[in-house]
Design a protein around this motif. Sequence first.
Motif, mmCIF file in Angstrom:
data_model
loop_
_atom_site.group_PDB
_atom_site.id
_atom_site.type_symbol
_atom_site.label_atom_id
_atom_site.label_comp_id
_atom_site.label_asym_id
_atom_site.label_seq_id
_atom_site.Cartn_x
_atom_site.Cartn_y
_atom_site.Cartn_z
ATOM 1 N N ILE A 186 0.838 -1.193 0.000
ATOM 2 C CA ILE A 186 0.000 0.000 0.000
ATOM 3 C C ILE A 186 0.871 1.239 0.000
ATOM 4 N N SER A 187 1.900 1.245 0.813
ATOM 5 C CA SER A 187 2.635 2.500 0.910
ATOM 6 C C SER A 187 3.395 2.787 -0.369
ATOM 7 N N ALA A 188 3.767 1.733 -1.133
ATOM 8 C CA ALA A 188 4.414 1.993 -2.422
ATOM 9 C C ALA A 188 3.408 2.563 -3.407
ATOM 10 N N ALA A 189 2.172 2.083 -3.373
ATOM 11 C CA ALA A 189 1.189 2.513 -4.370
ATOM 12 C C ALA A 189 0.544 3.839 -4.005
ATOM 13 N N GLU A 190 0.563 4.194 -2.738
ATOM 14 C CA GLU A 190 -0.202 5.380 -2.372
ATOM 15 C C GLU A 190 0.612 6.663 -2.435
ATOM 16 N N HIS A 191 1.924 6.531 -2.586
ATOM 17 C CA HIS A 191 2.757 7.735 -2.617
ATOM 18 C C HIS A 191 3.429 7.968 -3.951
ATOM 19 N N ASP A 192 3.610 9.239 -4.254
ATOM 20 C CA ASP A 192 4.432 9.626 -5.385
ATOM 21 C C ASP A 192 5.883 9.560 -4.897
ATOM 22 N N HIS A 193 6.722 8.812 -5.624
ATOM 23 C CA HIS A 193 8.070 8.550 -5.120
ATOM 24 C C HIS A 193 8.889 9.825 -4.937
ATOM 25 N N LEU A 194 8.625 10.841 -5.774
ATOM 26 C CA LEU A 194 9.470 12.035 -5.756
ATOM 27 C C LEU A 194 9.123 12.990 -4.621
ATOM 28 N N THR A 195 7.844 13.266 -4.451
ATOM 29 C CA THR A 195 7.454 14.300 -3.492
ATOM 30 C C THR A 195 6.899 13.729 -2.196
ATOM 31 N N ARG A 196 6.630 12.418 -2.177
ATOM 32 C CA ARG A 196 5.991 11.764 -1.037
ATOM 33 C C ARG A 196 4.547 12.224 -0.836
ATOM 34 N N LEU A 197 4.012 12.991 -1.786
ATOM 35 C CA LEU A 197 2.579 13.276 -1.724
ATOM 36 C C LEU A 197 1.860 12.021 -2.231
ATOM 37 N N TYR A 198 0.509 12.023 -2.156
ATOM 38 C CA TYR A 198 -0.218 10.842 -2.595
ATOM 39 C C TYR A 198 -0.162 10.675 -4.106
ATOM 40 N N SER A 199 -0.312 9.417 -4.533
ATOM 41 C CA SER A 199 -0.455 9.144 -5.961
ATOM 42 C C SER A 199 -1.874 9.533 -6.373
ATOM 43 N N ARG A 200 -2.079 9.662 -7.671
ATOM 44 C CA ARG A 200 -3.369 10.124 -8.177
ATOM 45 C C ARG A 200 -4.531 9.232 -7.719
ATOM 46 N N ASN A 201 -4.375 7.897 -7.908
ATOM 47 C CA ASN A 201 -5.475 6.993 -7.568
ATOM 48 C C ASN A 201 -5.818 7.036 -6.093
ATOM 49 N N PHE A 202 -4.760 6.985 -5.277
ATOM 50 C CA PHE A 202 -5.010 6.974 -3.846
ATOM 51 C C PHE A 202 -5.641 8.289 -3.404
ATOM 52 N N PHE A 203 -5.138 9.378 -3.989
ATOM 53 C CA PHE A 203 -5.637 10.706 -3.649
ATOM 54 C C PHE A 203 -7.147 10.808 -3.900
ATOM 55 N N PHE A 204 -7.567 10.348 -5.108
ATOM 56 C CA PHE A 204 -8.991 10.470 -5.409
ATOM 57 C C PHE A 204 -9.833 9.496 -4.586
ATOM 58 N N ALA A 205 -9.270 8.313 -4.283
ATOM 59 C CA ALA A 205 -10.000 7.375 -3.431
ATOM 60 C C ALA A 205 -10.213 8.016 -2.047
ATOM 61 N N TYR A 206 -9.157 8.642 -1.557
ATOM 62 C CA TYR A 206 -9.184 9.287 -0.238
ATOM 63 C C TYR A 206 -10.167 10.465 -0.259
ATOM 64 N N ALA A 207 -10.053 11.289 -1.298
ATOM 65 C CA ALA A 207 -10.923 12.469 -1.413
ATOM 66 C C ALA A 207 -12.388 12.043 -1.463
ATOM 67 N N ASN A 208 -12.664 10.967 -2.200
ATOM 68 C CA ASN A 208 -14.042 10.485 -2.280
ATOM 69 C C ASN A 208 -14.576 10.020 -0.941
ATOM 70 N N ARG A 209 -13.720 9.384 -0.182
ATOM 71 C CA ARG A 209 -14.141 8.938 1.163
ATOM 72 C C ARG A 209 -14.482 10.139 2.021
ATOM 73 N N LEU A 210 -13.618 11.142 1.960
ATOM 74 C CA LEU A 210 -13.889 12.349 2.742
ATOM 75 C C LEU A 210 -15.224 12.963 2.318
ATOM 76 N N TYR A 211 -15.424 13.007 1.019
ATOM 77 C CA TYR A 211 -16.641 13.615 0.467
ATOM 78 C C TYR A 211 -17.894 12.841 0.899
ATOM 79 N N LEU A 212 -17.791 11.486 0.859
ATOM 80 C CA LEU A 212 -18.961 10.664 1.170
ATOM 81 C C LEU A 212 -19.248 10.584 2.659
ATOM 82 N N TYR A 213 -18.194 10.423 3.447
ATOM 83 C CA TYR A 213 -18.406 10.144 4.872
ATOM 84 C C TYR A 213 -18.276 11.370 5.760
ATOM 85 N N HIS A 214 -17.742 12.441 5.200
ATOM 86 C CA HIS A 214 -17.609 13.665 6.001
ATOM 87 C C HIS A 214 -18.158 14.854 5.239
#
Length: 565
Positions: A138-166
């Motif tokens: 998970i940690s390899a797939a969820e981060h952008d290797h260069l900046t350590r920010l989230y990868s695109r897929n993980f970011f949108f999955a996370y954002a959607n959860r926030l949107y739906l549940y919060h």
Amino acid sequence: MISSNEIPRPRLVLVVDDHEVNRDVLEMILSTRGYEVLTAENGREALEQMRSRASELSIVLLDLIMPVMTGFEVLETVRADETLRQIPILVLTAEKSAELQALQLGAADFVTKPFDLPEVILARVGRIIELCEGRKLISAAEHDHLTRLYSRNFFFAYANRLYLYHPELRFDALVLNIEQFHSVNALNGREYGDEVLRLLGDEIAAFLSETEGIASRFDADRFDIYCVQQPDYRAVLDRFQRRINAHSPNVSIHLRMGVMPWREGVEPIMLFDMARAACNMVRGNYQNPLMVYDEDMRLRELLNQRLLNDLSAAAEQKQLRVFYQPKYDMRCDPPRLSSAEALIRWNHPELGMISPGVFVPLLEGNGLIVVVDSFVWKEAAAQVAEWKRKYGFILPISVNLSRADIQDPTLEDRLVALVQDNGLEFANLKLEVTESAYIENSTKLLDVIRRLRARGFEIEMDDFGSGYSSLNMLSDMPIDVLKMDMKFVRHIEENETDMRLVKLILDIAQYLKLKVVAEGVETEGQLSLLRDAGCDLVQGFYFSRPLPPEEFELLIQREIAIQRE
Ligand code: C2E
Ligand code: MG
Ligand code: MG
């Protein structure tokens, strides 16, 4: 995740115990499930094995009480070691009292001696390995290797959860981009580009640590930020820009940002589409690099879409026409018609006349401008030839070049062919290139323009003063003429500072031996101030608006009559 049809390699397990019988029992239990087992008799041997096979080891089963080096010492050493820390450790213990201490030292779990049922041991080992491997995946797939920010897929999955549940979190979408990032790479090297991206990633992370939100990087230089509404987005953008400036004082790197504020019922992915559209609207706009999406923008986008759809019909149905606006030479009395600028016009059957100020930037955005420009140049070259034939009067015409034209490898050949096929001289076709294209200053652009100039085309820098070209840059630029941006001329009658600026530009141009065209001259007053200040050429409504060729011809006839007098 690992798919079921993949053949798993045997997991490697290290068993550490000073009693041979314990090692044998564990080895026997583990090998029934296909584990490959290594053994060690004390802590020191264990660490040696762990170091030499760190990347292969799935788990270590560790006794605590051993001669030479205890299990506690092993745990402490492992905890301080970045690499060894990745290997989970299952502690073997006879004393309940040691369990807590072992867990505190980073052990993943424990089994008690004399050994539990084989099933219990196998279940614990299996679960820990699975957990640990899953976490790494998970940690390899969820981060952008260069900046350590989230990868695109993980970011949108996370954002959607926030949107739906919060739903109480009213998060805005921010899209941040670096202007001409490919040039930053091309001019300074990829490593430097990576460094800039990392730096920006750091600053975004710092920003998010002070507020609520998440961020991601993808498509090289696009950063998406999903965060709690900020009171001042300009300040946010400035903060990122400042960090870049502080790092690269000698390289000009410009950021731009689009913002789409939270809107009821709009999912994150849509918010980010709109934020990106806003961000694209300010591409190349160095003075105002921030855009917040609003209703006007939505309507503008709909219109843009419509215009793009209608363009091919426009070309076929002759809705596109070239108009000409004269430039007059002020060094003569009366001023003499010296050349003209070709300007595209679109007469839309339903929307009426559409200003190129609207559709040219649109076509520049998708590259179609190349087609339109090519049409305009052809018309213009043919027009020069026609007037030359009809009146024996050579009226050079200048045409506008876009950035996309400069990228076209056939540009030079096409322009040369146009001139030759119409029996013209190179100087009869002038080329206007906007200042901001120069500022981006790709070596490619300078190269192309130098070659065209060497052919004999006259080069005019359009919109001079609208961007940030520094005066010392000017001296190395391959140009013949400065077209002073209209904003300088507009208020020279009432504003002395503006007039002083105009004089300064004229002085510098004279020093650099460049001619100056003043654009947007509308009044007699502006004209006489410019003439007194020594401006060479004037273009503007005072003399004439851009005209269709049949009306422009009257200006030529008048000019010929004056010259005959
Ligand atoms: P530009 O090249 O700087 O052209 C000058 C613009 O100023 C023209 O606007 C012209 O009509 C306008 N103008 C001239 N005199 C006056 C004046 O006295 N007062 C005022 N207020 N305006 C004046 P236009 O034709 O709307 O074109 C706008 C821009 O669109 C042009 O700026 C140019 O950047 C672009 N453009 C126009 N035609 C073409 C084309 O064929 N190809 C490309 N690539 N761009 C074009
Ligand atoms: Mg122009
Ligand atoms: Mg201009």
